[in-house]
Design a protein around this motif. Structure first.
Motif, short mmCIF file in Angstrom:
data_model
loop_
_atom_site.label_atom_id
_atom_site.label_comp_id
_atom_site.label_asym_id
_atom_site.label_seq_id
_atom_site.Cartn_x
_atom_site.Cartn_y
_atom_site.Cartn_z
N GLU A 86 -37.05 3.53 -5.30
CA GLU A 86 -37.41 2.27 -4.65
C GLU A 86 -36.47 1.93 -3.49
N GLY A 87 -36.06 2.96 -2.73
CA GLY A 87 -35.26 2.72 -1.53
C GLY A 87 -33.80 2.46 -1.76
N VAL A 88 -33.31 2.76 -2.96
CA VAL A 88 -31.91 2.49 -3.32
C VAL A 88 -31.27 3.79 -3.82
N GLU A 89 -30.01 3.99 -3.49
CA GLU A 89 -29.28 5.15 -3.98
C GLU A 89 -27.88 4.74 -4.41
N VAL A 90 -27.26 5.57 -5.24
CA VAL A 90 -25.91 5.28 -5.73
C VAL A 90 -24.93 6.21 -5.03
N TRP A 91 -23.80 5.64 -4.58
CA TRP A 91 -22.73 6.40 -3.94
C TRP A 91 -21.50 6.39 -4.82
N GLN A 92 -20.74 7.48 -4.70
CA GLN A 92 -19.46 7.58 -5.39
C GLN A 92 -18.39 6.84 -4.62
N GLY A 93 -17.61 6.04 -5.31
CA GLY A 93 -16.55 5.29 -4.66
C GLY A 93 -15.19 5.57 -5.26
N TYR A 94 -14.15 5.19 -4.51
CA TYR A 94 -12.77 5.38 -4.95
C TYR A 94 -11.99 4.07 -4.85
N PHE A 95 -11.28 3.78 -5.91
CA PHE A 95 -10.34 2.65 -5.96
C PHE A 95 -8.94 3.22 -5.83
N GLN A 96 -8.05 2.54 -5.10
CA GLN A 96 -6.66 2.97 -5.02
C GLN A 96 -5.76 1.75 -4.95
N SER A 97 -4.62 1.84 -5.63
CA SER A 97 -3.70 0.71 -5.65
C SER A 97 -2.28 1.20 -5.92
N ILE A 98 -1.32 0.60 -5.22
CA ILE A 98 0.10 0.89 -5.46
C ILE A 98 0.53 0.24 -6.77
N ARG A 99 1.25 0.99 -7.61
CA ARG A 99 1.71 0.46 -8.89
C ARG A 99 3.23 0.63 -9.00
N LEU A 100 3.88 -0.43 -9.50
CA LEU A 100 5.29 -0.37 -9.84
C LEU A 100 5.43 0.24 -11.23
N THR A 101 6.17 1.33 -11.36
CA THR A 101 6.40 1.95 -12.67
C THR A 101 7.89 2.24 -12.80
N PRO A 102 8.36 2.60 -13.98
CA PRO A 102 9.79 2.83 -14.15
C PRO A 102 10.34 3.87 -13.18
N MET A 103 11.27 3.46 -12.35
CA MET A 103 12.03 4.32 -11.44
C MET A 103 11.25 4.79 -10.21
N LYS A 104 9.94 4.53 -10.13
CA LYS A 104 9.21 5.04 -8.96
C LYS A 104 7.93 4.24 -8.71
N LEU A 105 7.40 4.44 -7.49
CA LEU A 105 6.11 3.89 -7.13
C LEU A 105 5.05 4.97 -7.31
N MET A 106 3.84 4.54 -7.70
CA MET A 106 2.74 5.49 -7.86
C MET A 106 1.47 4.88 -7.30
N ILE A 107 0.48 5.73 -7.02
CA ILE A 107 -0.85 5.26 -6.62
C ILE A 107 -1.81 5.54 -7.76
N ASN A 108 -2.49 4.51 -8.19
CA ASN A 108 -3.52 4.61 -9.22
C ASN A 108 -4.86 4.81 -8.50
N ILE A 109 -5.53 5.93 -8.76
CA ILE A 109 -6.83 6.23 -8.14
C ILE A 109 -7.88 6.33 -9.24
N ASP A 110 -9.00 5.65 -9.03
CA ASP A 110 -10.07 5.70 -10.02
C ASP A 110 -11.41 5.73 -9.30
N LEU A 111 -12.45 6.03 -10.06
CA LEU A 111 -13.80 6.10 -9.50
C LEU A 111 -14.52 4.77 -9.67
N HIS A 112 -15.43 4.51 -8.77
CA HIS A 112 -16.30 3.35 -8.87
C HIS A 112 -17.60 3.70 -8.16
N ALA A 113 -18.72 3.34 -8.71
CA ALA A 113 -20.01 3.61 -8.08
C ALA A 113 -20.73 2.30 -7.80
#
Length: 807
Positions: free
Chosen positions: A175-202
């Motif tokens: 019906e004229g609609v499609e689903v795309w793959q998406g990416y979430f990313q965020s800087i996270r404070l963790t013990p002793m270092k910074l990290m990037i959290n990457i996840d999927l979203h559609a």
């Protein structure tokens, strides 16, 4: 030095359980700016959306003397070194027509840039190493780094909200609609270092390309000839689908976009207007004469843009990457779920591919900031906690046992405390022809036998049966059934068993509204299809619900494995807030009322406005403490309060406005764990129930942990995130993690551990039930209905609030 955090500090990692290694969707930031970075304010005039702001800023970049600055699309610019113009800069930018907003001529934008701060990035290092407390400067630095990792993708990849989407591997939802793959990313404070959290979203997008082809797909037609006659209903459906959609035209070499406002009611051959010479002409003739374009489908309506500009559909193409914000239909929703339901290994691989799509390595902005990211997922240590010992009635075969893999079978087991059901009746919503009395009686016999085998006491095995009209008059019918139940048993009715003809919400909603708020009696709904094919297992599952609705206990954890509860009187609470209408919120708090933490009662409040804070929490807690005292004969000496529904940035608000002994439960987060060894995974490839992580990817100093407590069924399972805000009891990690995991085995209506601690799960159920208490048989889902407003909610009868009516 001030306290390093305002919340409960981590008491140190737990030690219980079997050590394992898991991969996680966190990528280590191996280098980030250590010196100061500059923060500038930017004002773009006239005011336009962020996407166009970014294009304006990109045109300005060459004027910034080669410095690659990053921009949030609104007011904030960050650079690794100062701009050479000093503290302020003013400029004008003329946007080319092909980069401008839809259907407009070139525009001139005025830009004003002003330096407002310098951010000391070294302070982040000091904080990560425990040499400083969290500060506005650190939060500003993290914000700047988040804008840095979002800047280039925002200019090159389709962005919706905070996520980036690509049509690689997209799938049609019809019906004229499609689903795309998406990416979430965020800087996270963790013990002793910074990290990037990457996840999927559609998410869903309009299909791009020929508008004619999309027309065929919207209506599932093979030939455009099928549209020689378009009904009013189809015309309205198509116009609703197309309204505000961006298109471009193919009849002339213009890279110009237009936005659809509506459709004409007449075909192109009959849609007339005055041309430049003030002669009346129709659209088909105009295009033939001016553009030498003979329309193939002059019988189709025209697209209307700019209020009075008519475009034939066949010369229009839909612009790629337009977010579809309308509600998906049932089939589209099912296809979306199939698309997103990826097994763990597949999800992990696609997340890893995200580092190439988000392009960390060839990012000239990151290079200028001295910012580098590992391309490999982090491998971290986790532990698998042992499951608790469950107890059923002593007369059961194997009455005390330890479940395996988060689930167990209740065959040959009797509930720990069986309720007595004497005064009840059956309401059959359908005709005698559809639901013969003999078939109903057969089902009731099977249900009664199963309930008795399971340990309930049912003296009245032949309750009165009444057929009711499912189309209306539900309240009157249930009142009659309630009276018949009381007259038959000569006592106050305890339960109305309702046989439903379908899975539709309105009938179910009205039954619950009447039974919960009008009559004040527990109700148990059964689908008619299950009645005709009643199997023992289905009846056993129904029995679990009925037993707790009447005050019984199905099973409980060995008291020795819950010392935090059994050593001193302890009340466990769970709280949640939902927003069923635009100007209404429902708050629910549930609380345990026995030493086994098996029986719960509820308190509910309806609040004006879409607010997350529970406004009347003090009175609600008072009600629940009173019930605890009435039930147990003692006042609780310890309160464990699980609160759901908040993001980390709102923790201070909860602590300040709600309660001073609180643990926050977060289900909506982006942290995932993937087993590195097959022996540490369940049959779906997910982590085993009891997998807990409290190091490496948690907060540097605060008391939080991730717990995957349930058996996975399909897809990739999320662990639940628990974050302690205040702890006046001095829990260590092992005691709180074990208690939380063990409680997940006490959810009363199934024989498996659940993914979220039951007090919160029960609060969800109470909120969901309260949504039905406003409109009953006129119910429509306010979360998805357009223009839903505030509603009037009826209160649950006081007697029901003291049992688990919401099950």
């Amino acid at each position: 030095m001030s306290s390093i955090t305002e919340f409960a500090k981590h008491p140190g990692p737990g030690r219980l359980g079997r050590l394992i290694k898991v991969r996680t969707n966190y990528f280590e930031i191996t280098a980030f700016p250590s010196s100061k970075i500059c923060h500038y304010d930017i004002i773009v005039t006239p005011e336009v959306p962020p996407a166009l702001n970014r294009k304006v800023f990109r045109e300005t970049e060459n004027s910034l003397f080669g410095i690659r600055a990053v921009y949030d699309g609104r007011r904030n610019i960050y650079s690794a070194s100062p701009f050479p113009f000093g503290d302020s800069y003013t400029s004008e930018v003329t946007m080319p027509d092909n980069m401008n907003n839809v259907g407009r001529s070139p525009r001139i934008f005025k830009i004003k840039i002003r330096k407002i701060a310098e951010i000391d990035m070294e302070e982040i290092n000091r904080f990560l190493n425990g040499r400083g407390s969290i500060s506005p400067n650190i939060l500003a630095g993290i914000m700047a780094l988040n804008i840095l990792i979002h800047h280039k993708p925002s200019m090159e990849i389709t962005k919706v909200g905070r996520n980036f989407y690509t049509n690689q591997g997209s799938r049609s939802l019809n019906e004229g609609v499609e689903v795309w793959q998406g990416y979430f990313q965020s800087i996270r404070l963790t013990p002793m270092k910074l990290m990037i959290n990457i996840d999927l979203h559609a998410t869903a997008f309009y299909e791009s390309g020929s508008l004619i082809q999309i027309l065929l797909r919207v209506f599932n037609k093979r030939s455009i000839e099928d549209f020689r006659i378009i009904s009013d209903r189809d015309h309205q459906k198509l116009e609703k689908f197309l309204r505000n959609l961006k298109i471009y035209v193919t009849h002339e070499n213009l890279n110009r976009r237009f936005r659809i406002s509506k459709l004409t009611n007449t075909p192109a051959s009959n849609t007339t207007f005055d041309d430049d010479d003030s002669n009346q002409t129709d659209v088909a003739s105009y295009f033939q004469r001016i553009y030498n374009v003979q329309l193939q489908y002059p019988f189709l309506p025209c697209i209307v843009v700019r209020k009075t500009t008519y475009l034939p559909m066949e010369i229009c193409n839909v612009v790629e990457g337009q977010h579809y914000i309308r509600k998906l239909n049932e089939r589209q929703t099912a296809d979306m779920i199939k698309y997103t339901c990826r097994p763990p290994q597949s999800r992990a691989n696609i997340i890893s591919q995200g580092t190439q799509i988000l392009n960390y390595r060839q990012n000239e902005y990151m290079q200028q900031f001295g910012f580098r990211v590992s391309n490999e997922m982090d491998i971290i240590q986790a532990r698998v906690l042992p499951p608790p010992t469950l107890h059923y009635h002593p007369s059961s075969r194997n009455s005390a046992f330890t479940p395996r893999n988060g689930s167990w079978n209740s065959r040959n087991k009797k509930v720990a405390t069986g309720a007595t059901l004497d005064s009840w009746a059956c309401a059959v919503f359908g005709t005698v022809r559809d639901y013969p009395i003999g078939a109903v009686q057969k089902f009731i016999r099977e249900l009664v036998t199963t309930c008795q085998d399971t340990g309930m006491n049912i003296p009245n095995k032949n309750p009165p049966i009444q057929h009711c009209n499912p189309q209306g008059g539900i309240e009157n019918s249930l009142r009659q059934v309630w009276v018949r139940a009381g007259n038959s048993a000569k006592s106050k009715p305890q339960l109305i068993l309702c046989i439903l003809p379908n899975t539709g919400v309105p009938l179910y909603a009205e039954i619950k509204r009447v039974s919960d708020t009008v009559i004040g009696v527990a109700s148990q709904c059964i689908q008619g299809s299950h009645m005709f094919s009643a199997i023992k297992q289905y009846c056993a599952n129904v029995c679990l619900k009925i037993n707790v609705k009447l005050g019984g206990i199905n099973s409980f954890i060995d008291p020795s494995q819950m010392p935090l509860i059994t050593q001193i009187p302890t009340i466990i609470m769970g709280a949640s807030v939902t927003h069923p209408a635009q100007n209404t919120s429902i708050a629910a708090v549930t609380a345990s009322v026995d030493a086994k933490a098996s029986r719960y009662v509820a308190a509910i409040r309806v609040q004006t406005g879409k607010v997350e804070i529970i406004c009347d929490l003090a009175e609600m807690v008072k009600e629940l403490l009173k019930t605890f005292y009435q039930t147990c004969g003692r006042k609780p000496e310890r309160i464990l309060f699980y609160r759901s529904g908040f993001s980390e940035c709102q923790f201070s608000i909860i602590l300040e406005n709600e309660i001073k002994a609180i643990k926050v439960v977060q289900k909506r987060h982006h942290t995932l764990f993937f087993p590195t060894d097959k022996k540490d995974s369940d049959r779906t490839g997910n982590c085993l129930p009891g997998t807990v992580v409290d190091a490496t990817v948690v907060h540097p100093f605060e008391f939080n942990f991730y717990l995957k407590s349930h058996l996975s069924i399909q897809g990739t399972s999320h662990p639940t995130h628990y974050h302690v805000l205040l702890d006046e009891n001095g829990f260590n990690a092992d005691s709180l993690q074990t208690l939380t995991y063990n409680l997940c085995y006490t959810f009363a209506r199934c024989t498996r551990a659940v993914s979220i601690v039951p007090p919160v799960y029960y609060a969800y159920l109470v909120c969901a039930r309260a949504k039905f208490h406003s409109s009953g048989e006129n119910w429509s889902d306010p979360d998805t209905s357009e223009g839903a407003g505030s509603a009037s909610y009826a209160a649950v009868k006081i007697d029901l609030l003291k049992v688990m009516y919401f099950m």
